[in-house]
Design an enzyme around this catalytic site. Structure first.
Site, mmCIF file in Angstrom:
data_model
loop_
_atom_site.group_PDB
_atom_site.id
_atom_site.type_symbol
_atom_site.label_atom_id
_atom_site.label_comp_id
_atom_site.label_asym_id
_atom_site.label_seq_id
_atom_site.Cartn_x
_atom_site.Cartn_y
_atom_site.Cartn_z
ATOM 1 N N ASP A 42 1.141 0.389 -5.106
ATOM 2 C CA ASP A 42 -0.029 0.740 -5.916
ATOM 3 C C ASP A 42 -0.005 2.180 -6.427
ATOM 4 O OD1 ASP A 42 -0.498 1.666 -3.319
ATOM 5 O OD2 ASP A 42 -2.633 1.182 -3.345
ATOM 6 N N HIS A 43 0.503 3.106 -5.615
ATOM 7 C CA HIS A 43 0.540 4.523 -6.020
ATOM 8 C C HIS A 43 1.378 5.272 -5.004
ATOM 9 C CE1 HIS A 43 -2.396 4.921 -2.810
ATOM 10 N NE2 HIS A 43 -3.117 3.994 -3.398
ATOM 11 N N GLU B 17 0.808 -1.209 0.000
ATOM 12 C CA GLU B 17 0.000 0.000 0.000
ATOM 13 C C GLU B 17 0.852 1.275 0.000
ATOM 14 O OE1 GLU B 17 -3.284 0.463 -0.404
ATOM 15 O OE2 GLU B 17 -2.833 2.606 -0.310
ATOM 16 N N THR C 133 -6.099 2.726 -5.232
ATOM 17 C CA THR C 133 -5.863 1.285 -5.110
ATOM 18 C C THR C 133 -6.660 0.491 -6.137
ATOM 19 O OG1 THR C 133 -5.422 1.364 -2.744
ATOM 20 C CG2 THR C 133 -6.144 -0.733 -3.617
ATOM 21 N N HIS D 252 -0.885 3.255 4.867
ATOM 22 C CA HIS D 252 -1.848 4.117 4.154
ATOM 23 C C HIS D 252 -1.931 5.442 4.892
ATOM 24 C CE1 HIS D 252 -5.648 5.651 2.576
ATOM 25 N NE2 HIS D 252 -5.670 4.679 1.680
HETATM 26 C C1 GP9 Z 1 -8.863 0.070 1.359
HETATM 27 C C2 GP9 Z 1 -7.595 0.236 0.625
HETATM 28 C C3 GP9 Z 1 -7.267 1.690 0.375
HETATM 29 O O1 GP9 Z 1 -9.518 -1.120 1.331
HETATM 30 O O2 GP9 Z 1 -7.351 -0.636 -0.371
HETATM 31 O O3 GP9 Z 1 -7.552 2.203 -0.871
HETATM 32 P P1 GP9 Z 1 -6.947 3.611 -1.350
HETATM 33 O O4 GP9 Z 1 -7.470 4.674 -0.417
HETATM 34 O O5 GP9 Z 1 -5.451 3.537 -1.264
HETATM 35 O O6 GP9 Z 1 -7.389 3.780 -2.735
HETATM 36 MN MN MN Z 2 -3.881 2.413 -2.130
#
Ligand code: GP9
Ligand code: MN
Length: 713
Positions: free
Chosen positions: A488-489, A262, A310, A428
């Site tokens: 992911d980003h 993440e 995500t 996150h």
């Molecule tokens: C929540 C997680 C976060 O289930 O995958 O998503 P994001 O805020 O990074 O798009």
């Molecule tokens: Mn994410």
């Protein structure tokens, strides 16, 4: 009591009183449903308040419409009709939620008429005795009418006063929307989760929102034709990058384990945080994987997502198509569109079983619906894991170590080969998820709290991944698996980058958009135990390139599928990376970001491009635009439904259920007997759960935080 009943009865006798009484009953029933039937994931008092107020504005607006009617019979008929429709919506959702843990969307209603996946006969089994609450008001009304205790108000309601009621409810609704936006900015544009929307603005508003979403999507979809797919297929064929024979099939037949890191940016790898003159290696374990002889790693791999974050990264990684320019593909199309995703491809070509493990609720990003379209057999969301508490989780779900630990009891029952994805969350925003024994890794010392916490949560994620690898090694799964890791980003947004600059050894004064662009790099690593041919490739690529790369490592021909990316290990890769934002891209020579053009090698801005540069840049722009256009056409037109040459059988989502999955897996094990390939069966029907060890930060490094951990390199 008698007095109250009398008062109520006399109030009900006026038209306004009647409407307000209906509104109050509807409000009470909704609150009952919110707490008894729906799980709204209410995390704080503000959200609770929003949920309590949100049935009122639209309820009043809709039922208040009948006040404009003069005729007595018509007034009572229409008001009761509106009231009943609101009730039907509420009750249907309450029952639906018991089975699907989600609200009824308009697209689900369409889908159920096609596949009979809806409530149908099963609805009866979902009824509970206390559902009487939902209809008790009708029984009372019938009783009042029969015993003639109810009288009709013949006097029409004042026009102006009716207008005042409408205006007031409109105002209340605007206030509701405003407060909802404060709780979660971009709630409606990004979608996030149906649960969040209902929690914030209520069921009727959610249904209208969902109807509008479906209407917009349907419009484009219904106009799309099979011819458009032909154009896309010609594009795909022209851009196909043939695999490199050296690596083709390096992981053939092995389990695939995807670890979603993440918000993890590339700069964290090999990074050492300096605090009080000491250096702390942030991700020692991932660094060892990055440099391993068994890892194909990419140092110029960029994320390509926008608001879908995500969810769009998942789309890119598993389908080699982009997410959307606005909002999230998962939310707007993912639950309906035909897709050619990794789990489905692997199941059809090599009989893989697939599952996602994630410590957040399954409705977030509409995953509970989308994963079925991707072909996932199982989805172990938070409901399969430990109850979340203040200490083991935060708003995005369970802490990573808990998520991994809680996944083992399901993973070990999966038939091999399997394709699994573990979505972590602890790293996150706002990077404050750690508490108790997991704290201790030093915080950075910038003036931005978000940046300061980022390294500690990344370090925690690193430790969680190491625990998981240790388990894979202890059980032998490691030798049968390949492990893919990707960020992911970005985790630190561009607006904060000048505060980050110094930690990266840069001067915030001379920070440019080139630096911002380079910070969009995220890791992509394919770890193939025992392979020995791994290296760190500097090929420029993006998330869209991940799937063809992986399929070729698995020895699967990717040319049959509509994939817009190119194998990163192929010498034919064009190394043109499109960002999801108009006109932003990176190639080994040029970088364009926020209307500035740079030399990728030196980072110098090109302000007066010469003729050859202009020409080259134009060609890149055209290529980037074309790739995004192809993707948007496939996604918004649902073009893959026309594809007959992929060899993939269409998915019937009604065949998938994400409830009671452990029992389902155990049954398969039992039915297969000696042929069962699950880890549990291979281990002599013994669980491997005790092989999972997960020491806390304090256990590893002692209790006094910053002074005890030193760099291991
Ligand atoms: C929540 C997680 C976060 O289930 O995958 O998503 P994001 O805020 O990074 O798009
Ligand atoms: Mn994410």
């Amino acid at each position: 009591m008698k007095k109250i009943a009398k008062f109520l009865l006399s109030a009900v006798k006026t038209r306004l009183g009647f409407i307000l009484t209906l509104l109050m009953i509807y409000w009470l029933k909704t609150i009952w449903a919110y707490y008894a039937d729906f799980s709204l994931d209410i995390g704080n008092a503000y959200q609770a308040l929003l949920s309590i107020m949100n049935p009122i504005p639209l309820g009043l607006l809709l039922m208040g419409l009948s006040l404009y009617i003069k005729n007595t019979k018509a007034f009572y008929t229409v008001s009761l009709l509106i009231y009943t429709l609101l009730n039907i919506l509420l009750i249907a959702n309450a029952i639906y939620f018991r089975e699907f843990s989600d609200f009824i969307t308009v697209s689900a209603v369409f889908a159920s008429s096609k596949t009979s996946a809806g409530l149908g006969d099963a609805a009866i089994n979902l009824l509970r005795p206390w559902d009487v609450i939902y209809i008790i008001d009708y029984l009372v009304l019938i009783f009042l009418l029969i015993t003639k205790r109810f009288s009709f108000d013949q006097r029409p309601f004042n026009k102006r006063a009716s207008f005042a009621v409408s205006a007031l409810s409109g105002l209340l609704f605007s206030l509701n929307l405003f407060l909802a936006e404060i709780d979660r900015p971009e709630l409606l544009t990004r979608g996030f989760s149906n649960v969040y929307i209902v929690r914030a603005i209520g069921l009727p508003a959610f249904s209208a929102y969902s109807a509008n979403q479906t209407y917009q999507a349907q419009k484009v979809r219904s106009e799309a034709t099979a011819d458009e797919l032909k154009t896309v297929k010609a594009y795909v064929k022209k851009h196909y990058a043939a695999p490199n024979a050296e690596y083709y099939g390096a992981g053939k037949g092995k389990n695939v384990i995807i670890l979603h890191l993440e918000s993890f940016q590339q700069f964290l790898l090999d990074y050492k945080l300096k605090v009080d003159g000491k250096e702390y290696e942030v991700t020692p374990f991932l660094n060892s994987i990055y440099h391993s002889q068994d890892t194909f790693a990419f140092s110029n791999f960029f994320h390509q997502v926008k608001a879908g974050k995500t969810s769009d990264a998942e789309t890119l990684l598993e389908t080699s198509l982009f997410g959307l320019d606005q909002g999230s593909f998962f939310v707007q199309y993912g639950g309906d569109n035909t897709q050619q995703a990794a789990p489905h491809i692997l199941s059809e070509t090599n009989q893989y079983t697939s599952a996602v493990f994630h410590g957040n609720t399954g409705t977030f990003w509409n995953r509970n619906n989308v994963y079925k379209q991707l072909g996932y057999n199982y989805f172990f969301d938070q409901s399969y894991m430990s109850k979340s508490t203040k200490d083991n989780s935060f708003q995005y779900g369970l802490n990573d170590k808990i998520m991994f630990a809680d996944s083992i009891k399901y993973l070990e029952h999966m038939q091999q080969p399997f394709y699994t994805k573990f979505i972590t969350v602890s790293n996150h925003y706002p990077y404050q998820s750690l508490s108790g024994d997991e704290t201790g890794f030093p915080l950075a010392q910038t003036k931005d709290e978000t940046i300061n916490g980022y390294f500690a949560t990344a370090n925690y994620l690193d430790a969680a991944i190491k625990d998981f690898f240790d388990y894979l090694k202890a059980t032998g799964l490691y030798d049968n698996s390949i492990i893919v890791m990707y960020g992911d980003h970005y985790g630190i947004s561009n607006s904060r980058n000048t505060d980050l600059a110094e930690l990266l050894g840069k001067d915030p004064q001379t920070w440019t958009d080139y630096d911002n662009a380079m910070l969009q790099r995220v890791p992509y690593m394919i770890h193939v135990p025992g392979n020995g041919k791994g290296f760190i490739s500097s090929t420029y690529g993006g998330e869209v390139d991940a799937l063809p790369t992986l399929l070729h490592i698995l020895g699967i021909d990717s040319s049959k599928y509509v994939e817009l990316g190119q194998d990163l290990l192929s010498p034919q890769n064009s190394q043109t990376v499109a960002f999801r934002t108009e006109d932003n891209y990176v190639t080994p020579t040029y970088t364009s970001y926020n209307d500035h053009l740079y030399d990728t090698k030196t980072g110098t801005e090109i302000t007066n491009p010469d003729a050859t540069t202009t020409e080259k840049v134009k060609a890149i722009q055209t290529a980037v635009k074309e790739q995004l256009k192809m993707s948007d056409e496939v996604q918004t037109g649902d073009l893959l439904r026309f594809d007959e040459s992929s060899g993939l059988k269409p998915i019937d989502t009604s065949q998938f259920s994400y409830a009671n999955s452990l029992d389902a897996m155990k049954k398969i094990e039992k039915d297969l007997g000696d042929k069962s390939t699950s880890l549990y069966s291979k281990n002599g029907n013994q669980s491997t759960q005790d092989l999972y060890k997960s020491p806390s930060y304090k256990e590893l490094y002692g209790s006094s935080s910053t002074t005890t951990k030193s760099s291991s390199k």
